[in-house]
Scaffold this motif. Structure first.
Motif, PDB file in Angstrom:
ATOM      1  N   GLY A 139       0.720  -1.186  -0.007  1.00 27.51           N
ATOM      2  CA  GLY A 139       0.112  -0.008   0.080  1.00 27.51           C
ATOM      3  C   GLY A 139       0.829   1.275   0.033  1.00 27.51           C
ATOM      4  N   ASP A 140       0.224   2.409   0.231  1.00 32.05           N
ATOM      5  CA  ASP A 140       1.019   3.721   0.168  1.00 32.05           C
ATOM      6  C   ASP A 140       0.474   4.562   1.389  1.00 32.05           C
ATOM      7  N   GLY A 141       1.313   5.580   1.609  1.00 33.46           N
ATOM      8  CA  GLY A 141       0.941   6.699   2.875  1.00 33.46           C
ATOM      9  C   GLY A 141      -0.175   6.867   2.872  1.00 33.46           C
ATOM     10  N   ARG A 142      -1.152   6.941   1.955  1.00 36.80           N
ATOM     11  CA  ARG A 142      -2.579   7.101   2.011  1.00 36.80           C
ATOM     12  C   ARG A 142      -3.317   6.464   2.946  1.00 36.80           C
ATOM     13  N   THR A 143      -3.164   5.045   3.237  1.00 33.37           N
ATOM     14  CA  THR A 143      -3.744   4.073   3.984  1.00 33.37           C
ATOM     15  C   THR A 143      -3.549   4.602   5.213  1.00 33.37           C
ATOM     16  N   VAL A 144      -2.358   5.074   5.630  1.00 39.58           N
ATOM     17  CA  VAL A 144      -2.188   5.732   6.988  1.00 39.58           C
ATOM     18  C   VAL A 144      -3.133   6.793   7.078  1.00 39.58           C
ATOM     19  N   ASP A 145      -3.126   7.867   6.180  1.00 39.27           N
ATOM     20  CA  ASP A 145      -3.748   9.012   6.273  1.00 39.27           C
ATOM     21  C   ASP A 145      -5.405   8.601   6.639  1.00 39.27           C
ATOM     22  N   VAL A 146      -5.997   7.854   5.759  1.00 39.47           N
ATOM     23  CA  VAL A 146      -7.208   7.202   5.871  1.00 39.47           C
ATOM     24  C   VAL A 146      -7.494   6.986   7.406  1.00 39.47           C
ATOM     25  N   HIS A 147      -6.791   5.993   7.840  1.00 43.88           N
ATOM     26  CA  HIS A 147      -6.805   5.661   9.125  1.00 43.88           C
ATOM     27  C   HIS A 147      -6.726   6.657  10.145  1.00 43.88           C
ATOM     28  N   ILE A 148      -5.822   7.652  10.127  1.00 38.53           N
ATOM     29  CA  ILE A 148      -5.850   8.686  11.067  1.00 38.53           C
ATOM     30  C   ILE A 148      -6.956   9.430  10.901  1.00 38.53           C
ATOM     31  N   ALA A 149      -7.644   9.920   9.788  1.00 43.49           N
ATOM     32  CA  ALA A 149      -8.796  10.639   9.704  1.00 43.49           C
ATOM     33  C   ALA A 149      -9.849   9.951  10.481  1.00 43.49           C
TER      34      ALA A 149
END
Length: 177
Positions: A139-149
């Protein structure tokens, strides 16, 4: 190589043979067994609690102690982390805000626990993926961004500011601002 007992037979009620008379049997012994000799016995390694007589475990008419398997876990011992209002109990797998239990998915809980364990430390997206998702995650860093949101939404407007974005780097948890 295996170890075998001497080829002589012992009556079933006799005491176990003297262990000093064990002989070493290697692969060449198999040709001997096919020519009329007795095959070597196979032994097992058994781990018993300290103070237990291993010979007593196999004696007839003796009550055997209960042997419980020990579960291996990667998780640390039961531990509560978090200063102030966000608390994470890794033993019970529960996160609370102001005494209210959060309804988190597995990855949301692991991400929050990872951040809360190391307050004020900046974690890059790649480090969070490696630490929470594991190295085999694709995956990419966007996965982390979605979970943080999602985590921020679940923390609520009063506490969403505790997960701080560090532009161009990643995220950190700040217990008090």
């Amino acid at each position: 190589m295996t170890t075998g007992l001497p080829a002589q037979a012992t009556p079933p009620d006799a005491p176990p043979p003297d262990m000093r008379r064990l002989r070493l049997v290697d692969d060449t012994a198999q040709s001997d067994t096919q020519e009329g000799g007795s095959p070597p016995l196979v032994g097992y390694l058994i781990l018993v609690p300290e103070g237990t007589d291993p010979a007593g475990l196999f004696a007839k008419g003796v009550t055997r102690p209960e042997i419980r398997p020990v579960a291996y876990t990667d998780s640390p011992p039961v531990r509560q982390t978090g200063e102030g209002v966000v608390r994470v109990d890794t033993g019970r797998h529960v996160a609370e805000v102001d005494g209210r239990e959060l309804d988190l998915s597995y990855l949301e809980f692991e991400l929050l626990a990872h951040l809360v364990r190391q307050p004020h430390q900046v974690h890059s997206r790649e480090a969070l993926i490696a630490g929470v998702w594991g190295y085999d995650h694709i995956g990419d860093g966007r996965t982390v961004d979605v979970h943080i949101a999602r985590l921020r939404r679940k923390l609520g407007s009063a506490h969403r500011h505790r997960i701080v974005t560090v532009r161009g780097v990643g995220y950190k948890y700040v217990p008090d601002q």
